[in-house]
Write a protein that holds these residues in place. Sequence first.
Motif, short mmCIF file in Angstrom:
data_model
loop_
_atom_site.label_atom_id
_atom_site.label_comp_id
_atom_site.label_asym_id
_atom_site.label_seq_id
_atom_site.Cartn_x
_atom_site.Cartn_y
_atom_site.Cartn_z
N GLN A 131 0.83 -1.20 0.00
CA GLN A 131 0.00 0.00 0.00
C GLN A 131 0.87 1.26 0.00
O GLN A 131 0.63 2.21 -0.75
CB GLN A 131 -0.92 0.00 1.22
CG GLN A 131 -1.95 -1.11 1.22
CD GLN A 131 -2.81 -1.09 2.48
OE1 GLN A 131 -2.80 -0.13 3.25
NE2 GLN A 131 -3.56 -2.15 2.70
N LEU A 132 1.90 1.25 0.84
CA LEU A 132 2.81 2.39 0.90
C LEU A 132 3.56 2.58 -0.42
O LEU A 132 3.76 3.72 -0.87
CB LEU A 132 3.82 2.20 2.04
CG LEU A 132 3.25 2.26 3.46
CD1 LEU A 132 4.30 1.81 4.47
CD2 LEU A 132 2.77 3.68 3.79
N ALA A 133 3.94 1.47 -1.06
CA ALA A 133 4.65 1.56 -2.33
C ALA A 133 3.76 2.19 -3.40
O ALA A 133 4.24 2.94 -4.25
CB ALA A 133 5.10 0.17 -2.77
N ALA A 134 2.47 1.89 -3.35
CA ALA A 134 1.54 2.49 -4.30
C ALA A 134 1.51 4.01 -4.15
O ALA A 134 1.46 4.75 -5.13
CB ALA A 134 0.14 1.90 -4.11
N TRP A 135 1.55 4.47 -2.91
CA TRP A 135 1.57 5.91 -2.65
C TRP A 135 2.91 6.53 -3.06
O TRP A 135 2.97 7.68 -3.52
CB TRP A 135 1.33 6.18 -1.16
CG TRP A 135 -0.12 6.26 -0.78
CD1 TRP A 135 -0.89 5.29 -0.22
CD2 TRP A 135 -0.98 7.40 -0.94
NE1 TRP A 135 -2.17 5.73 -0.02
CE2 TRP A 135 -2.26 7.03 -0.45
CE3 TRP A 135 -0.81 8.68 -1.45
CZ2 TRP A 135 -3.34 7.90 -0.46
CZ3 TRP A 135 -1.89 9.55 -1.44
CH2 TRP A 135 -3.14 9.16 -0.96
N ALA A 136 3.99 5.79 -2.89
CA ALA A 136 5.33 6.35 -3.12
C ALA A 136 5.70 6.43 -4.59
O ALA A 136 6.51 7.29 -4.99
CB ALA A 136 6.37 5.50 -2.38
N SER A 137 5.12 5.55 -5.42
CA SER A 137 5.56 5.46 -6.82
C SER A 137 4.67 6.26 -7.77
O SER A 137 3.47 6.04 -7.83
CB SER A 137 5.57 4.00 -7.26
OG SER A 137 5.85 3.90 -8.65
N GLY A 155 8.92 8.55 3.64
CA GLY A 155 8.03 9.65 3.98
C GLY A 155 6.59 9.20 4.07
O GLY A 155 5.84 9.64 4.97
N MET A 156 6.18 8.33 3.16
CA MET A 156 4.81 7.80 3.20
C MET A 156 4.60 6.90 4.41
O MET A 156 3.53 6.90 5.03
CB MET A 156 4.52 7.02 1.91
CG MET A 156 4.43 7.89 0.68
SD MET A 156 3.10 9.14 0.83
CE MET A 156 3.43 10.13 -0.63
N LYS A 157 5.64 6.16 4.78
CA LYS A 157 5.55 5.29 5.95
C LYS A 157 5.34 6.11 7.22
O LYS A 157 4.55 5.74 8.09
CB LYS A 157 6.83 4.45 6.06
CG LYS A 157 6.77 3.35 7.09
CD LYS A 157 8.00 2.46 7.00
CE LYS A 157 7.89 1.29 7.96
NZ LYS A 157 9.07 0.39 7.85
N GLU A 158 6.02 7.26 7.28
CA GLU A 158 5.85 8.15 8.43
C GLU A 158 4.48 8.82 8.40
O GLU A 158 3.80 8.94 9.42
CB GLU A 158 6.95 9.21 8.41
CG GLU A 158 6.90 10.17 9.61
CD GLU A 158 8.03 11.17 9.60
OE1 GLU A 158 8.00 12.09 10.44
OE2 GLU A 158 8.94 11.03 8.75
N LYS A 159 4.04 9.24 7.21
CA LYS A 159 2.76 9.94 7.07
C LYS A 159 1.59 9.07 7.48
O LYS A 159 0.63 9.53 8.10
CB LYS A 159 2.60 10.39 5.62
CG LYS A 159 1.29 11.10 5.34
CD LYS A 159 1.21 11.54 3.88
CE LYS A 159 -0.12 12.25 3.61
NZ LYS A 159 -0.20 12.70 2.19
N GLY A 163 -3.21 4.23 11.84
CA GLY A 163 -4.48 4.01 11.17
C GLY A 163 -4.34 3.35 9.81
O GLY A 163 -3.24 2.97 9.37
N GLU A 164 -5.48 3.20 9.13
CA GLU A 164 -5.49 2.59 7.81
C GLU A 164 -4.89 3.51 6.77
O GLU A 164 -4.97 4.74 6.88
CB GLU A 164 -6.93 2.23 7.39
CG GLU A 164 -7.49 1.00 8.08
CD GLU A 164 -8.79 0.55 7.43
OE1 GLU A 164 -9.38 1.33 6.65
OE2 GLU A 164 -9.22 -0.59 7.69
#
Length: 212
Positions: A131-137, A155-159, A163-164
Amino acid sequence: MKLEDIRREYNKDGLRREMLKDSPFAQFDLWLQQAIDAKFSDPTAMVVATVDEHGQPSQRIVLLKQADENGFVFFTNTGSRKAKELKQNNKICLHFPWHEIERQVIVYGEAQPLPTSRVAKYFLSRPKESQLAAWASQQSRPVSSRNALLQTFAGMKEKFAKGEIPLPDFWGGYCVVPSKIEFWQGGEHRLHDRFMYIRQADNSWVIERLNP
C-alpha cells in the motif's frame, strides 16, 4: 553459441478438441490450477500489451488478481503508461507464458475500469508495504535515483504510521472482457496445438483449431 542453434522439442503433452471445456473460462481455470499445482514461481504473472496513440505497442508483466466469467482482473496506478494508453484505446492483450509445461494462453479483449468500491476492497487487502509503495511510486514517470524513491517511501511510511492507509486517488483496476482466447500447447516438430475460442454475439463461444 549461436542463438539460432538454441532450440528444443516440445513433447510434454498434446491438446485435442475433445479435451477442451466448452467455456474458455473453465479451460483457463483448469490450466491455471495445473500451473499452480506445478509450483511455478509466478503462475499468475501475465504480459499486458497496450498501444499508444501512434500505434506503438508496449508490454509489461502484471499479476492477475481474479478470473471468472466476467473477465480477467488486474490493478495499477492510473497515471501509468498502460493506464494512459488504455484511456485512449481500451483494446488489450494478455499473455500467460507457462514455459515449464509448454503452454501459453493469449487473451484478446477490452479493458473496462473497475468501480472504486472494488478497487478499495482489494487495496485494503494488500500488505501495508505494498500500500505504501503504491503511494510512493509515480509509476512510469522519471525518478532521479533509487535513493530518492526510498526516501519517498519512508516519507509515506511516516505519514501513514497510524491508522489505515487510504486508497490513492491515482490507483485503480481493470476487468479485461475477452472477445477471443487462445490456448497453445507445444507439439513435436513445431506442430503445436492451438485452439481459439471466439465470442459470438449471443455470448456463446465457437472453438477453432489454428495452424501452428
